[in-house]
Every structure is written in structure tokens, then in C-alpha cells.
Enzyme design. Structure first.
Site, PDB file in Angstrom:
ATOM      1  N   GLY B  13      29.302   1.382 -60.354  1.00 60.34           N
ATOM      2  CA  GLY B  13      28.393   0.934 -61.408  1.00 60.34           C
ATOM      3  C   GLY B  13      27.110   1.738 -61.427  1.00 60.34           C
ATOM      4  O   GLY B  13      26.564   2.068 -60.377  1.00 60.34           O
ATOM      5  N   ASP B 138      23.839  -4.314 -55.727  1.00 62.14           N
ATOM      6  CA  ASP B 138      24.206  -5.504 -54.954  1.00 62.14           C
ATOM      7  C   ASP B 138      23.540  -5.540 -53.581  1.00 62.14           C
ATOM      8  O   ASP B 138      23.498  -6.581 -52.936  1.00 62.14           O
ATOM      9  CB  ASP B 138      25.724  -5.566 -54.759  1.00 62.14           C
ATOM     10  CG  ASP B 138      26.453  -5.832 -56.058  1.00 62.14           C
ATOM     11  OD1 ASP B 138      25.808  -6.333 -57.003  1.00 62.14           O
ATOM     12  OD2 ASP B 138      27.652  -5.529 -56.142  1.00 62.14           O
ATOM     13  N   GLY B 181      26.418  -9.961 -58.587  1.00 57.87           N
ATOM     14  CA  GLY B 181      26.498  -9.980 -57.135  1.00 57.87           C
ATOM     15  C   GLY B 181      27.746 -10.725 -56.699  1.00 57.87           C
ATOM     16  O   GLY B 181      27.763 -11.944 -56.662  1.00 57.87           O
ATOM     17  N   GLU B 237      26.919 -14.778 -59.905  1.00 59.26           N
ATOM     18  CA  GLU B 237      28.245 -14.765 -60.537  1.00 59.26           C
ATOM     19  C   GLU B 237      29.336 -14.993 -59.492  1.00 59.26           C
ATOM     20  O   GLU B 237      30.449 -15.386 -59.825  1.00 59.26           O
ATOM     21  CB  GLU B 237      28.482 -13.428 -61.246  1.00 59.26           C
ATOM     22  CG  GLU B 237      28.552 -12.240 -60.278  1.00 59.26           C
ATOM     23  CD  GLU B 237      28.824 -10.892 -60.948  1.00 59.26           C
ATOM     24  OE1 GLU B 237      28.872 -10.824 -62.180  1.00 59.26           O
ATOM     25  OE2 GLU B 237      28.979  -9.899 -60.205  1.00 59.26           O
TER      26      GLU B 237
END
Lengths: 404, 404
Positions: B13, B138, B181, B237
Site C-alpha cells: 500500500g 500499520d 489496521g 477495521e
């Protein structure tokens, strides 16, 4: 009565700069010798009925300046829409406190409230000067070139799409970003200001000013995806079918209405998820992502247009000046006088209240899924200074040795 | 062979500062007399297999600096996870182009990739220096005090909650913000850094490090709502039930997995909508709103930590220095050496690859729904300078005349 008391309140959805207007009213009013006290009602008209006031005269100018730079309504807000009975309650309290001037900072619904209060005051023979001060991220007040709060929200949306486009270029797929705006597409259209290079997204923009047809949408996405290998889409939460039914409500199980009869469109991710699901299942594209910008776009701290800040302060100052030196109620409006400069005027309340501006046809491309250069020229100066910019590598491709 | 060719690529990402590392590698490598060419692979390891390279030696330092300040992977990224066959394809191309050094900027999965490529190179007797450069919002790489990209994403989350809290205070209700995360709660925990006053939100924080129990969640929300008249909630999440099943997947009809076997958690609003629905129906609270921060938190242009920018640049520079003056493969890691200062070290790849760091217990309050001062002290310096601040009116309430 000449009590020298004024009252200011904030209604409707908060914005990044609504406190500039509050502080504009407060500091400007404190300059007038005949203003003895500046009251602020907590949570809009509800604070009047509940007799819930702050004395803003007992607030330092230093702290007021700090509050001015803080987003969201410092006095608190409300969605209440006063009917005649509600207004009679308002009068009782205003009368008891001998309030002479009522300044209400808000959007469509709030201008309606000011109009009703003004009318009821006249009917009751109560000498109350009522001034509506414009504010709405939707930019849907008639008679205004634009409304305070919109430029900062537009800046957030433009920056968000500039970033989402870069993200999508890095890991290609389809990205759907859902933007606030029940009837007016201005904020969704602002997504286009995040574009720099010709192949940047948003590649498609869906506005509430145009009927949304799912089949056409899917065909647009398919064509864009085939052309660019990816597709970034800006969608207004207010898109609707030919009969005016919001696409979002096709999914929502239980529609929530507010006091103004509006369906709740924000605060859930249903529309984005519905559209993503359609793209995945009908176009067989694997990587499809949807974001609903939600409350971030109106309350994010640290993304603000300096032009918006200045103008929000000025509409507050002008409201007091119109009230003190003028002789009628009204709504302060922004008029563009140059590229770029503005001036302010006081419009009759009935010219603004309860009316909704939507995007002018000249701002929407004939395709219906893009905006025009006229809109770019309209919006660019409002976004303010220091807009972040995106750059690309321009390095040459290396000659292949293995013909892969 | 001494070809003087190095290759750099970006995986996983994108972040707001990953291009700082790319430019750090490029500019630092160009300083070395024995480096003739700097290649950049398009879309990570896939670009190697496809022989899709840019010649970064033919790029001006000026444009590289502009790209460094642009978020998202300028070379493009990938989610591919090379197996042995994939690695053999990589070797064929590297061999053909006589690449001597491979720098891969990425997170967990990318460090795994570097480790496999390094191992395969050794097995094949191919002299390839492989360096992994850390990056992930993260913050879940072991052996690092923190990872580049996390501070800027954390800053976005902190600013978003600071604004959402102000919005929620203005129009009270319940607000749920879902943060990225999968396994590590660092980014969700960053929401607490948006708090200033004791009654500010987020009032409740739900991390993947703690088991999520719906009944407990509803009781927490009820108690907070009764105490403050409102409730702002930060939810990761990655929250899951006692058996490890993500709460999000309880709703999702069709789970999407990537090449690494990860379930897609981001890119839809399902979790926020589920939680809001529970609060509405079980607690009978009317105004409940949910936002999923989605891709905004990692790609928003214009919200970046200057500390993060500097460190992301440095890990790129250090990677080249470790490669040129060292004698082994490894992963560059950030070590905190003061409050606040850092230094860099090269860890063995196997110490980092495929491992996941989660929040240390000392960072999580015993309630399980808040963070500790230790976490505040840990995170604050990373957010960088110029954090926006929120201020309140401190004006005195006006004495009621009507006892309302």
C-alpha cells in the site's frame, strides 16, 4: 427599548470556518458604543427557547481569534426548524432578555428559520432586527456567488481526490468516492480540481443535477477502465433516478428523516458499497474500492482555504454593519466583483429563504460526467493559497533486453 | 560483474512519504562513483518480471525532489507475493540487465518478498545485494521503533478525530470512525492524539489487540452517551471476536482475499454501518453516524508529518550506504535514540520478514478502550510540527430570567 443586547447563534451542519463568522459578529458588535452585551445562544434556536446563552462580551479577543480558527460551531448547532409555536417561545425569551438583534449563521434551513422569526416578530410588533449570515458546504444558497464553508470543504474534496488518484494509479482498479451534497453538485464537482495530468482521475463525476442511470454508469466505468486501466469516480450522495428517488435510498432499509423532512444520506457507506458491488458483479473487475467521505469533508481540522476564512469573517462583520447602519432585515450575500475579489450585500430574506441553488448548466460538461473550464475558473480562487501539488517521474523507460 | 546497476522498487500500500525513500535511494546512489545506472521497476516485483524499468539516472534532482513530496508510490506498486517460480523469473531479468543491488521499499509482505528473492539469489549463486526499506501505515514491522508512513497516516487520523469530535459536540449523537489496521491498532490508537479537553472524543477506542464483544461495546457506548450526551468512537477495521473472526466479515457477503491470503477489510463501509445499526436498534439513540476513513488516511495529499518525511528520506539513503559499505543483505530499521531522535540499523531479513508487530500492552489502558500516556509520549513527536489545535469559548453563561 435600546437595551444594547445582540444575540448570535449557529444552525445546521458545521463547517471549517463558521466560527470566523461568529467571531466576526462578536468583535464587530463590540466596537459599537450602543452594543452593551453580545449573547451567544447554545445549539441554535433551541438555545433561545431553552434560555441557554453565553455572554460573549466576557470573552477575550485573543481566545475569540483562536476559536475563529477552530472548525465546527463553537456555540453548538441544531437541526430544529421553528414553526409558529416555536417562534412564539423564542419571542418570550427574547422579550424577557430585551434582545434587539438576532444574527443566525446557517444555510438553507437556517435562512428559513430567520425568515419565520422575522415575520413572527413583525406580526407580534416586536422590534427585532434579524440578519441571516450565509454558511453551507453545499454552496446551495441562491443570490450568493458562493457560500462560506464551501471553499474549505471543496479544498478537502479536491485534495482527497488528488491523493485517491495517486493511490489508484499506484495500485490500479476502480475507486468510488462519495461526496456530500443533497441537491447541489458543487462539492462533488470540486473533485475535478484535484486533477493535474490529462489521465488523472476523477475520470467520471456524477452530480445530482443529472439523472443517474445505472446502465449508463456501468458503461462509462467500463469504457474508462478499458482506456486507462483504472477508473476514479466522484459521486454525489444526492444522485437519483429519473423519478427523483435517491440511489442511496434504494439500498437503505430504514430511511431516517430530520425535522426538515430531509432523508439522511450521510453517515453511512451504503451508496458507495452498492455502486462497488454493481461494478464488481456486472463488469467483473476485481479491485473495486469505495470511500464515503462523510463528516471528514466538513470537519477535518487542518484543511482550510484562507480565502474562505477571510470571507467567513467578513460576512459576520458585514452582518453587524448592515444591522447597525441599515434599516431592514435580510440575508448577507457574497457577490464576486473581480477575479478575484468580492463584496457583500444584504438581500431580502424571502429572496434566499427556503430556496435551493443547484449547479448552473454552464458548469457541467455536455457529457454529464465532467465539469467545464468555467467551473474551474469559478472554483480555483476560492480554494486559497498553498494547495498541495502532485508530481510524476519523467524518467525514460529502459530498453528491454528480453522482449517481455 | 561490477555493472554499477542498481534497482529500486515499491511494494504494498502507498503512503504519504514512500517517495521520499525512493528519492533517498536514487539521489544517494547517484553520489557513488561505482553506481552507473539507477533503475526503478514499475509496480514492484511485477515490473521486474515484466522487464518494465525506468532509468532514474535520467531524471533531474529538481523533479525528484518534487516527486519526493508527492504521496503514493511514484513507480507504482503491487500486491504480488513471489514464489520460487516467480523468483526465478526475477533472476532471469536481473541477470540479463546485470543488476547488482535490489532495494525494495515496503511493509510486511514486501520484506517477505525481499527475503525470498535474497534466498533464491544465494541458492542460484547470483551476487545480488538485497535491502528491504521499511514502509507501512500499520506500524506493524518488528524491530522498528516505528515505520515510515505511519506518522503521516497517524496525523491524518488524529486530525480527523479532532474535527469529528468538534462536529459531534456541535450536533450531539454517536459517531463511529473506522480506521485501517488489520492486526495492529497503532493507527486507530492515534485517534486519541486528537483529544485536548477531558471530555473530548474519541471516548472509546477499539483495537484488534483486544477481543471485541458486541454486548460490552453497547454497554460502553450507553455509559458514555449517558455521561457526555454524546459519544465518539474509534474502531479498527481489524476488530474480531474471541475466535479471531473479523467483525467486518460477519457482514460481508463475499470475502475478497488478496495474493497474501488477507481478507479485504478496507474499501467498504460495512463495519461502520453494522456497528451504527446495532447502536440505533439496541440503544434507541437516534443520531448515529459512521465514517470509514478508507483510502483517505493513507493517500490524502496535504496532511503529512515533517518528521516522517525526513525519516523516510533517511531510510532510503541509509539503505544505499548499508549496501555500499556493508557486506550483507538486510532490512533497514528505525531505532529511537532520544526524545526525540533516531538512528538506523540493518537487521537480518529473517528478523523482520513475515513477522507482525502489534501494540505493546503498555500502550493500551487496562479498560481496553483507551490508550496510555506511554503511547501519547511515543506518538506525539512522530506527528511533526504545526499540528492544528482546537479552542473553545470560555464565556460565562448568562443568568436565566425565565428558569427554562
Amino acid at each position: 427599548m435600546a437595551s444594547g443586547k445582540i444575540l448570535v447563534a449557529q444552525g445546521g451542519g458545521p463547517t471549517a470556518v463558521i466560527n470566523q463568522s461568529l467571531v466576526g459578529v462578536t468583535l464587530e458588535a463590540r466596537r459599537f458604543r450602543n452594543v452593551e452585551l453580545v449573547y451567544g445562544a447554545r445549539h441554535g434556536v433551541r438555545g433561545i427557547v431553552n434560555e441557554d446563552f453565553y455572554d460573549l462580551t466576557q470573552e477575550t479577543s485573543h481566545n475569540l481569534e483562536l476559536v475563529a480558527n477552530t472548525p465546527s460551531s463553537a456555540l453548538g448547532s441544531t437541526r430544529d426548524k421553528p414553526d409558529i409555536k416555536y417562534c412564539q417561545e423564542i419571542f418570550k425569551v427574547l422579550r424577557a432578555h430585551q434582545i434587539e438583534h438576532f444574527f443566525y449563521i446557517g444555510g438553507n434551513d437556517s435562512s428559513d428559520t430567520v425568515s419565520i422569526v422575522s415575520l413572527e416578530a413583525q406580526k407580534a410588533g416586536y422590534p427585532l432586527r434579524c440578519i441571516h449570515i450565509p454558511k453551507t458546504i453545499d454552496n446551495d444558497l441562491v443570490g450568493n456567488d458562493h457560500t462560506p464553508g464551501f471553499p474549505s470543504a471543496a479544498r478537502f474534496v479536491a485534495q482527497a481526490f488528488a491523493g485517491a488518484n495517486l493511490d489508484n494509479a499506484s495500485l490500479p482498479g476502480v475507486y468510488v468516492g462519495v461526496v456530500m451534497g443533497r441537491h447541489a453538485g458543487f462539492l462533488t464537482a470540486a473533485s475535478a480540481l484535484g486533477k493535474k495530468f490529462h489521465d488523472d482521475g476523477p475520470h467520471l463525476i456524477y452530480l445530482p443535477e443529472r439523472t443517474f442511470v445505472l446502465e449508463k454508469f456501468l458503461a462509462d466505468v467500463k469504457a474508462t477502465y478499458e482506456r486507462f486501466g483504472r477508473c476514479v469516480i466522484a459521486v454525489s450522495e444526492g444522485i437519483h433516478d429519473a423519478s427523483g428517488v435517491p440511489i442511496a435510498s434504494l439500498l437503505a432499509k430504514e430511511l431516517e428523516h430530520d425535522a426538515h423532512g430531509n432523508v439522511q444520506l450521510s453517515g453511512n457507506g451504503a451508496l458507495a458499497d452498492l455502486l462497488c458491488e454493481e461494478i464488481k458483479s456486472k463488469l467483473k473487475i476485481k479491485r473495486v474500492r469505495g470511500d464515503t467521505f462523510g463528516y471528514l469533508q466538513r470537519s477535518f481540522i487542518g484543511c482550510v482555504s484562507d480565502v474562505d476564512q477571510r470571507e467567513a469573517r467578513e460576512v459576520g462583520e458585514k452582518a453587524v454593519q448592515f444591522a447597525m447602519w441599515g434599516s431592514c432585515d435580510g440575508s448577507v450575500a457574497i457577490r464576486r466583483t473581480g477575479s478575484y475579489s468580492v463584496d457583500y450585500e444584504l438581500l431580502p430574506l424571502e429572496a434566499v429563504a427556503g430556496k435551493t441553488r443547484v449547479m448552473e448548466d454552464e458548469f457541467i460538461a455536455s457529457s454529464g460526467t465532467d465539469i467545464t473550464d468555467a467551473f474551474r475558473l469559478y472554483l480555483r480562487p476560492l480554494l486559497g493559497s498553498g494547495m498541495p501539488d502532485a508530481f510524476r517521474l519523467r524518467a525514460k523507460p529502459v530498453t528491454k533486453l528480453m522482449n517481455r
